[in-house]
Scaffold this active site. Structure first.
Site, mmCIF file in Angstrom:
data_model
loop_
_atom_site.group_PDB
_atom_site.id
_atom_site.type_symbol
_atom_site.label_atom_id
_atom_site.label_comp_id
_atom_site.label_asym_id
_atom_site.label_seq_id
_atom_site.Cartn_x
_atom_site.Cartn_y
_atom_site.Cartn_z
ATOM 1 N N ASP A 65 0.811 -1.218 0.000
ATOM 2 C CA ASP A 65 0.000 0.000 0.000
ATOM 3 C C ASP A 65 0.846 1.271 0.000
ATOM 4 O O ASP A 65 0.308 2.374 -0.053
ATOM 5 C CB ASP A 65 -0.985 0.004 1.177
ATOM 6 N N HIS A 138 8.034 -0.883 12.958
ATOM 7 C CA HIS A 138 6.972 -1.551 12.216
ATOM 8 C C HIS A 138 7.371 -3.009 12.022
ATOM 9 O O HIS A 138 8.386 -3.463 12.551
ATOM 10 C CB HIS A 138 6.714 -0.833 10.896
#
Length: 302
Positions: A65, A138
């Site tokens: 994304d 992350h």
């Protein structure tokens, strides 16, 4: 001044009214794109900004994304006549990612200059903008970006006279260029005062709150930060996926003493971010929900 346009605010998958993550920065006619989710080239057209002006792309990480719009974007750049090199910055693995994406965009009329980060913090310059890439937390290597537009000090005619600077070279020195005149080289530092306060902003998505992000965001004019989940009841989900809630972003903005916070990178399960905005504003008043096409222009202080 620095023009900022959020091209897409979606995370994971696009919605019918929300493109995937991308942010467009423009300064003095040149532009930088941060992230390039699927459909970014369409979002560029809808926002009415110039694709041709982009000479640098900064990638936060390599989830789809954030990068899947690159092949189409590069092809569109070529079709619009670009021949100048394009710089791309990103975490380790950039070469492999770009080679894979270019399988469907093999022939471009311009070269790509790839710059892979090897340190937790790296600095580079794109046009007039000074970037600091900083590592965040992350599920794979991910970076946020602090962007700074410096501002020179005021011209000081008194200093120029004291240093016996010929009047004929004053204007060029004011513009930041060294000048040779009649066998002597003169420098801007001989006529300029101390640098003034510039413009600064931070863009960061796909992370938990980190010390590196809070440090980078200290006193910036604008923090564009992920708010994957609006509801505090999604805290466990945010911890599991290494994302942030609206409340966490607002607390970070307050602690960093930023001037304004824009939330972005919403979960597809969050169709109406505005409904959760009041709770975030109770923690940091100048919190706003980002949306596709949201824009601002940051100006130097008088």
């Amino acid at each position: 001044m620095l023009d900022i346009v959020l091209l897409g605010c979606g995370g994971t998958v696009p919605l019918k009214n929300r493109w995937l993550t991308a942010c467009y920065l423009r300064c003095n006619g040149r532009a930088v794109l941060i992230d390039c989710g699927e459909g970014t080239q369409i979002a560029v057209k809808e926002a009415g900004v110039s694709l041709f002006a982009i000479d640098t792309i900064c990638l936060t990480h390599y989830h789809a994304d954030h990068v899947s719009g690159l092949p189409g974007l590069l092809l569109s750049m070529g079709n619009e006549g670009r021949i100048a090199p394009l710089a791309i910055y990103g975490p380790r693995g950039l070469q492999r990612i770009i080679e894979g994406l270019r399988v469907i965009a093999p022939e471009l009329p311009f070269s790509l200059e790839l710059h892979e980060f090897t340190q937790q913090q790296e600095n580079f310059i794109a046009g007039d903008l000074h970037f600091t890439a900083f590592g965040v937390q992350h599920t794979l290597p991910c970076y946020g970006y602090r962007v700074h537009l410096p501002r020179a000090g005021k011209f000081d005619p008194g200093r120029a006279r004291e240093n016996n600077i010929p009047l004929v070279v004053w204007s060029k020195l004011q513009k930041g260029s060294a000048v040779e005149w009649e066998g002597t080289t003169y420098y801007p530092r001989q006529v300029m005062g101390e640098p003034r306060k510039g413009i600064s902003m931070v863009y960061c998505t796909d992370t938990r709150p980190t010390a590196s992000l809070e440090t980078a965001a200290q006193s910036v004019d604008l923090l564009i930060c992920e708010g994957m989940y609006g509801d505090d009841e999604k805290q466990d989900k945010a911890l599991e996926t290494l994302h942030m809630t609206f409340s966490e972003a607002a607390v970070l903005a307050k602690n960093a003493r930023v001037k304004a916070l824009w939330l972005t990178h919403y979960s597809p399960s969050l169709p109406d971010p505005e409904s959760f905005l009041p709770a975030a504003q109770n923690l940091f008043f100048n919190t706003q929900c980002g949306c596709d096409g949201k824009r601002t222009t940051l100006q130097f202080e008088d």
